[in-house]
Design an enzyme around this catalytic site. Structure first.
Site, short mmCIF file in Angstrom:
data_model
loop_
_atom_site.label_atom_id
_atom_site.label_comp_id
_atom_site.label_asym_id
_atom_site.label_seq_id
_atom_site.Cartn_x
_atom_site.Cartn_y
_atom_site.Cartn_z
N PHE A 32 0.81 -1.22 0.00
CA PHE A 32 0.00 0.00 0.00
C PHE A 32 0.84 1.27 0.00
O PHE A 32 0.36 2.34 -0.38
CB PHE A 32 -0.93 0.02 1.24
CG PHE A 32 -0.26 0.47 2.51
CD1 PHE A 32 -0.15 1.83 2.80
CD2 PHE A 32 0.30 -0.43 3.40
CE1 PHE A 32 0.49 2.28 3.97
CE2 PHE A 32 0.93 -0.01 4.56
CZ PHE A 32 1.03 1.34 4.85
N LYS B 282 -1.06 -7.00 -9.20
CA LYS B 282 -2.01 -7.15 -8.09
C LYS B 282 -1.60 -6.12 -7.05
O LYS B 282 -0.75 -6.36 -6.22
CB LYS B 282 -1.92 -8.57 -7.52
CG LYS B 282 -3.19 -9.10 -6.85
CD LYS B 282 -3.73 -8.22 -5.73
CE LYS B 282 -3.00 -8.40 -4.42
NZ LYS B 282 -3.38 -7.38 -3.41
N GLU C 138 -4.91 -3.73 -1.89
CA GLU C 138 -6.36 -3.48 -1.84
C GLU C 138 -6.67 -2.21 -1.06
O GLU C 138 -7.79 -1.71 -1.08
CB GLU C 138 -7.08 -4.69 -1.21
CG GLU C 138 -6.70 -5.04 0.22
CD GLU C 138 -5.45 -5.93 0.33
OE1 GLU C 138 -4.50 -5.75 -0.46
OE2 GLU C 138 -5.42 -6.78 1.24
N ARG C 139 -5.63 -1.64 -0.38
CA ARG C 139 -5.86 -0.42 0.40
C ARG C 139 -5.69 0.84 -0.44
O ARG C 139 -6.13 1.91 -0.05
CB ARG C 139 -4.93 -0.39 1.62
CG ARG C 139 -5.40 -1.39 2.67
CD ARG C 139 -4.50 -1.40 3.87
NE ARG C 139 -3.45 -2.39 3.73
CZ ARG C 139 -2.45 -2.56 4.59
NH1 ARG C 139 -2.36 -1.78 5.64
NH2 ARG C 139 -1.56 -3.49 4.40
N SER D 97 5.30 -7.04 3.46
CA SER D 97 5.89 -7.42 4.74
C SER D 97 6.64 -8.76 4.61
O SER D 97 6.36 -9.55 3.72
CB SER D 97 4.79 -7.50 5.80
OG SER D 97 3.73 -8.30 5.33
N CYS E 227 9.52 1.75 3.60
CA CYS E 227 10.45 0.65 3.90
C CYS E 227 11.86 1.19 4.12
O CYS E 227 12.71 0.49 4.65
CB CYS E 227 10.44 -0.38 2.79
SG CYS E 227 11.14 0.26 1.27
N GLU F 52 9.28 -4.38 13.06
CA GLU F 52 8.97 -3.19 12.25
C GLU F 52 7.66 -2.58 12.76
O GLU F 52 6.65 -3.27 12.87
CB GLU F 52 8.81 -3.61 10.78
CG GLU F 52 8.54 -2.44 9.85
CD GLU F 52 8.33 -2.87 8.40
OE1 GLU F 52 7.59 -3.85 8.15
OE2 GLU F 52 8.90 -2.22 7.50
P1 NAD Z 1 1.48 -6.58 3.07
O1 NAD Z 1 2.50 -7.67 3.21
O2 NAD Z 1 0.33 -6.58 4.02
O3 NAD Z 1 0.82 -6.62 1.61
C1 NAD Z 1 1.61 -6.66 0.44
C2 NAD Z 1 0.82 -7.37 -0.67
O4 NAD Z 1 0.57 -8.72 -0.26
C3 NAD Z 1 -0.54 -6.72 -0.93
O5 NAD Z 1 -0.77 -6.71 -2.33
C4 NAD Z 1 -1.52 -7.66 -0.21
O6 NAD Z 1 -2.79 -7.72 -0.83
C5 NAD Z 1 -0.83 -9.01 -0.30
N1 NAD Z 1 -1.15 -9.89 0.84
C6 NAD Z 1 -1.52 -9.49 2.10
N2 NAD Z 1 -1.72 -10.56 2.87
C7 NAD Z 1 -1.46 -11.66 2.12
C8 NAD Z 1 -1.47 -13.07 2.38
N3 NAD Z 1 -1.78 -13.55 3.58
N4 NAD Z 1 -1.13 -13.90 1.38
C9 NAD Z 1 -0.80 -13.44 0.17
N5 NAD Z 1 -0.77 -12.11 -0.13
C10 NAD Z 1 -1.09 -11.23 0.82
O7 NAD Z 1 2.28 -5.21 3.10
P2 NAD Z 1 1.69 -3.73 3.20
O8 NAD Z 1 1.16 -3.51 4.57
O9 NAD Z 1 0.82 -3.45 2.05
O10 NAD Z 1 3.03 -2.87 3.00
C11 NAD Z 1 3.90 -2.54 4.04
C12 NAD Z 1 5.07 -3.48 4.10
O11 NAD Z 1 5.77 -3.49 2.85
C13 NAD Z 1 6.09 -3.08 5.15
O12 NAD Z 1 6.55 -4.23 5.80
C14 NAD Z 1 7.20 -2.44 4.32
O13 NAD Z 1 8.47 -2.44 4.94
C15 NAD Z 1 7.17 -3.29 3.11
N6 NAD Z 1 7.80 -2.63 1.98
C16 NAD Z 1 9.00 -3.10 1.56
C17 NAD Z 1 9.66 -2.50 0.50
C18 NAD Z 1 10.99 -3.02 0.01
O14 NAD Z 1 11.37 -2.70 -1.11
N7 NAD Z 1 11.70 -3.80 0.79
C19 NAD Z 1 9.07 -1.39 -0.13
C20 NAD Z 1 7.83 -0.94 0.33
C21 NAD Z 1 7.21 -1.57 1.38
#
Ligand code: NAD
Length: 499
Positions: free
Chosen positions: A150, A174, A177-178, A227, A282, A384
């Site tokens: 998101f 994909k 969704e937020r 994450s 991140c 985190e």
């Molecule tokens: P998230 O892991 O909740 O979601 C990421 C994606 O995974 C979304 O598209 C979501 O729909 C999907 N998803 C969520 N739950 C799932 C499941 N159980 N099974 C399969 N897919 C699922 O992350 P977020 O809250 O949207 O974003 C924040 C996180 O992203 C933080 O941990 C941040 O550090 C990380 N991030 C990392 C980088 C990097 O390059 N390392 C960059 C930006 C954000």
């Protein structure tokens, strides 16, 4: 009436086939601004079928023409910058100037991808053996997918889609969704730029859509950002289904402040990198490590009033430093971490828990919080938080300071502030983290270098954007050729060598 956000398949918006929907909030007011349809496996299948049908024609389009589509797309991003940033800020919560940066950082990777005719060039060796010429070429993978978080609704989809498409692949996105509106707008701009329908498809949804992508036999590669636990899950599942996978996860980025650092510069850096985008980056700095008690004292004297003076406001307020968090649920999670820190014995020097935004009482706001005397055994240090919370861990020596990020389970970014070139050089060489800043708090490399963290911040062996993105989205074929007019060697029964 609430707006309904759809998928984008075959060049147009397509309504969801399932009756599963999610609310999309405007964090600054707390209202439900839209609802988004969640893809069922059948929707993912339809998107993949469209992509598979369109991809061979796109791959056969010469690279210079593909580059021209990307050039036009960059023009359209610039044309629509205000609109994209406004939508992004409202749906995510970050302030407008920061939302423009989100679009701009994605745009810069699209600019990098314009270089694809050069970037995809292969290698050639004339006379590699008797009458033998040897060459390699890069070919697209076919249909590839990206699953994005998101917190950068424009930048991260573009980090993935732009190089993948420029290389001649079809792409299934994909997004989170937020924050689904901007990815849909980007897909429409690609069509306006001349991308054939079916080359970029957006399927909105949750785990159901992700699992359908991971199991789909026609998807050759998956890139994920989010994450770490989910990154690891996607990495394992994607690999188990025979796909090429790269996954980028969470972070805990440290900033080391040596006694000789310019303290005003260090505090400016900490304020921006720790609290910008409400800490939902991140590459946000979440741990400050002053070296020596005297440095810590000088740091706190300057830092505390700056955290107290942070201007929290609605995303559309031009004078706000930071906006609200993405959802009430996430705001409450960050608040729980602050409560936990107090329980664990850290000293809460600035407490942002009770911040209320006048006129926006239902928004998902938190003030900036600052902890001192945090220790490495505390959960607020190990995990985190992803909010406007900075922890100060006091180190006795440089060796103690470098050990902290090096031994932390995350390894995304790290920074050192010092005037000592020797110390900075030693730090950059030895620290066990993927991206290093020297007097630069957020060392996100530019589009033509690669971006990627180490340890639990990155799964897979190729980074995002830069040369690695071309490697990730192409496969190499190597051709060894000899023509009848060349030297005849007769039948050979041993393995050919160059002896
Ligand atoms: P998230 O892991 O909740 O979601 C990421 C994606 O995974 C979304 O598209 C979501 O729909 C999907 N998803 C969520 N739950 C799932 C499941 N159980 N099974 C399969 N897919 C699922 O992350 P977020 O809250 O949207 O974003 C924040 C996180 O992203 C933080 O941990 C941040 O550090 C990380 N991030 C990392 C980088 C990097 O390059 N390392 C960059 C930006 C954000």
């Amino acid at each position: 009436m609430t707006t309904e956000l759809t998928h984008f398949i075959g060049g147009k918006r397509v309504a969801a086939s399932s009756d599963c929907f999610g609310d999309v909030f405007w964090p600054m007011t707390g209202e439900v601004a839209a609802r988004v349809g969640f893809a069922a496996p059948a929707d993912v299948r339809t998107a993949v079928a469209n992509a598979k049908a369109a991809q061979p024609g796109w791959a056969a389009t010469n690279p210079q023409r593909r580059a021209r589509v990307m050039m036009k797309f960059v023009d359209l991003l610039n044309r629509d910058m205000e609109k994209l940033a406004d939508t992004l800020a409202r749906e995510h919560g970050k302030v407008i100037a920061d939302a423009k940066g989100d679009v701009q950082r994605g745009l810069e990777v699209a600019e990098f991808a314009i270089g694809v005719p050069h970037l995809m060039k292969g290698e050639y060796t004339e006379g590699a053996g008797p009458g033998i010429d040897l060459y390699s070429m890069r070919q697209p993978l076919g249909v590839v997918a990206g699953i994005t978080p998101f917190n950068f609704p424009a930048m991260i989809p573009l980090w993935k889609a732009a190089p993948a498409i420029a290389c001649g692949n079809a792409f299934i996105l994909k997004p989170s969704e937020r924050a689904p509106s901007v990815p849909l707008m980007l897909a429409e701009l690609f069509i306006e730029a001349g991308l054939p329908p079916g080359i970029l498809n957006v399927v909105n949804g949750d785990k159901v859509a992700v699992d359908a992508i991971l199991a789909d036999p026609d998807i050759s590669a998956v890139g994920f950002v989010g994450s770490s636990d989910i990154a690891q899950y996607v990495y394992a599942q994607g690999a188990a289904h025979g796909k090429r996978v790269q996954c980028f996860g969470g972070a805990k980025n440290h900033m080391i402040i040596l006694p000789d650092a310019d303290m005003d510069q260090a505090v400016d850096a900490l304020i921006g990198a720790g609290y910008g985008s409400a800490g939902e980056r991140c590459m946000a700095i979440s741990v400050a490590v002053p070296v020596g008690e005297e440095t810590a004292g000088r740091l706190m004297d300057k830092l505390v009033p700056r955290v107290e003076a942070l201007k929290v406001g609605p995303s559309t307020a031009l004078d706000a430093d930071l906006g609200p968090l993405v959802t009430a649920q996430h705001r409450n999670k960050v608040k729980d971490y602050i409560n936990l820190g107090v329980k664990e014995g850290a000293e809460l020097v600035v407490d942002g828990r009770d911040f209320r935004m006048q006129g926006y009482e239902n928004g998902f706001y938190l003030g900036g919080s600052l902890f001192d005397h945090v220790t490495p055994d505390m959960r607020i240090y190990r995990e985190e938080i992803f909010g406007p919370v900075l922890s100060v861990v006091r180190a006795k020596t440089y060796e103690d300071a470098i050990r902290l990020p090096s031994e932390h389970e995350y390894g995304n970014g790290v920074a050192i502030f010092t005037r000592d070139g020797d110390a900075a050089r030693d730090f950059a060489a030895k620290v066990n983290v993927g991206m290093v800043g020297i007097n630069v708090p957020i060392p996100v490399p530019l589009a033509y270098y690669t971006f990627g963290g180490w340890k639990r911040s990155g799964f897979g062996d190729l980074n995002q954007h830069g040369p690695d993105s071309i490697r990730f989205y192409t496969k190499t074929k190597t051709v060894t050729s000899r023509w009848p007019s060349g030297i005849r060697t007769g039948a050979e029964f041993s393995i050919p060598t160059m002896k």
